[in-house]
Design a protein around this motif. Sequence first.
Motif, PDB file in Angstrom:
ATOM      1  N   ASP A  48      91.502  41.130  75.480  1.00 48.05           N
ATOM      2  CA  ASP A  48      91.617  41.752  76.796  1.00 48.05           C
ATOM      3  C   ASP A  48      92.853  42.858  77.170  1.00 48.05           C
ATOM      4  OD1 ASP A  48      89.919  40.237  77.418  1.00 48.05           O
ATOM      5  OD2 ASP A  48      90.750  38.552  78.939  1.00 48.05           O
ATOM      6  N   GLN A  56      86.005  49.391  84.617  1.00 52.29           N
ATOM      7  CA  GLN A  56      85.054  48.165  84.687  1.00 52.29           C
ATOM      8  C   GLN A  56      83.651  48.666  84.570  1.00 52.29           C
ATOM      9  OE1 GLN A  56      86.461  44.984  85.278  1.00 52.29           O
ATOM     10  NE2 GLN A  56      84.513  44.277  84.952  1.00 52.29           N
ATOM     11  N   SER A  57      82.751  47.869  83.767  1.00 56.25           N
ATOM     12  CA  SER A  57      81.016  48.051  83.867  1.00 56.25           C
ATOM     13  C   SER A  57      80.544  47.891  85.111  1.00 56.25           C
ATOM     14  CB  SER A  57      80.586  47.234  82.842  1.00 56.25           C
ATOM     15  OG  SER A  57      79.045  47.308  83.083  1.00 56.25           O
ATOM     16  N   SER A  65      75.516  46.693  74.570  1.00 56.55           N
ATOM     17  CA  SER A  65      76.239  46.411  73.518  1.00 56.55           C
ATOM     18  C   SER A  65      75.389  45.780  72.335  1.00 56.55           C
ATOM     19  CB  SER A  65      77.357  45.280  73.713  1.00 56.55           C
ATOM     20  OG  SER A  65      78.228  45.765  74.319  1.00 56.55           O
ATOM     21  N   ASN A  81      77.628  39.078  74.068  1.00 57.88           N
ATOM     22  CA  ASN A  81      78.104  38.625  75.392  1.00 57.88           C
ATOM     23  C   ASN A  81      79.237  38.207  75.637  1.00 57.88           C
ATOM     24  OD1 ASN A  81      75.444  39.517  76.105  1.00 57.88           O
ATOM     25  ND2 ASN A  81      74.439  37.683  76.054  1.00 57.88           N
ATOM     26  N   LYS A  83      83.128  38.215  76.081  1.00 63.59           N
ATOM     27  CA  LYS A  83      83.938  39.541  76.280  1.00 63.59           C
ATOM     28  C   LYS A  83      85.225  39.459  76.026  1.00 63.59           C
ATOM     29  CE  LYS A  83      81.512  39.991  81.181  1.00 63.59           C
ATOM     30  NZ  LYS A  83      81.734  40.038  82.436  1.00 63.59           N
ATOM     31  N   ARG A 299      85.050  47.532  79.798  1.00 66.80           N
ATOM     32  CA  ARG A 299      85.762  46.133  79.196  1.00 66.80           C
ATOM     33  C   ARG A 299      84.976  45.332  78.660  1.00 66.80           C
ATOM     34  NH1 ARG A 299      89.092  45.328  84.730  1.00 66.80           N
ATOM     35  NH2 ARG A 299      90.166  47.596  84.809  1.00 66.80           N
ATOM     36  N   GLU A 300      83.486  45.474  78.980  1.00 68.29           N
ATOM     37  CA  GLU A 300      82.362  44.347  78.357  1.00 68.29           C
ATOM     38  C   GLU A 300      81.912  44.871  77.126  1.00 68.29           C
ATOM     39  OE1 GLU A 300      82.599  45.800  81.654  1.00 68.29           O
ATOM     40  OE2 GLU A 300      83.553  43.701  82.448  1.00 68.29           O
ATOM     41  N   ASP A 301      82.417  46.239  76.671  1.00 69.66           N
ATOM     42  CA  ASP A 301      81.812  46.592  75.378  1.00 69.66           C
ATOM     43  C   ASP A 301      82.697  46.183  74.244  1.00 69.66           C
ATOM     44  OD1 ASP A 301      79.477  47.973  76.540  1.00 69.66           O
ATOM     45  OD2 ASP A 301      81.007  49.788  77.003  1.00 69.66           O
TER      46      ASP A 301
END
Length: 326
Positions: A48, A56-57, A65, A81, A83, A299-301
Amino acid sequence: MLTKGGVHSIRILTAMVFLAVLCSLLQPSTGAQQLPKDQGAPRKIVSDDFTKNRQQSDSGSPNSSMPLGGRISSGDRSQQNQKKRTYRLASQTKADPLPPKQSTTQTQLGITIWRLRPLRSNESPGGARMLVREKSTELIPERVEADTTFREGDLIRLTIESPQAGYLYVVDRDLFADGSVGPAMLIYPWADKDGYDNHMRPGRLVDIPAQEDQPAYFTARRSTPNQVGEVLTIIVSAVPLNLPIADKPIRISEAELSGWQKMWGGASERFEMEGGAGETWTHAEQQASAHGRGRQLTREDPPPQTIYRVAGVDDKACLVNVRLNY
């Protein structure tokens, strides 16, 4: 009732406590934030802190991903999945001590080293691949840790990401068994018919070599029998450096490279993603480094495999030396 010997002992103990407190007050401060003691356990960080500057996604796409290997198992899917990833402290590079009474700044740089392998028979034929035209085959990039020893003939690629805006430069030197290095060659950026763009920003990936290059990889191959690897000096500077850019590597003087090292090459720590080695290239990473940059990582990638933290006294640039071992 205290005896004379007891009073004397108390006076000695009081004096010792006073000296200990005085020494602690006189201890010099470096101005840098001190990291907590590890208490015997390896220090760890989470992704993080590196990815927080990404966007942000908002797409919610479940396949952003997905590994380029195609189908993934339920275990792989839960990992993709996830994060937040955890990193362990893998090494600590010693550097010259910082000048006294100067505050330090801490910058980060993300690097993923990929080793390419042929598509396996049990992998789905669908999805994007890295096509090697001269061999008429498709290769899958897999993450490896930065201290991996490569074999003769291994195919290697690098992806670089900076959580701060800046301009990227990469210098390559051959490393020999006696510790000496070859000439310093600027291998990034290169200019082509469209010019060049080495501007970094959070979520933008730079592939070296680029996906569009042919071949789109380096081959681990010794130039002489006593070569043991390469040293890549990676610089992200706040402003462009005054360097000539051409369509081929440019030699950098030792004096200039040494000057950069002194200004920007503070003590660095290398953190490796736990469980990251062996994970394959994702569609998100492919798209974020493609020519024209259709998208940037969110951020989710996936975060980078290796994170370097550099403590220096000059916030105008960040410099990291990455050794590729043969």
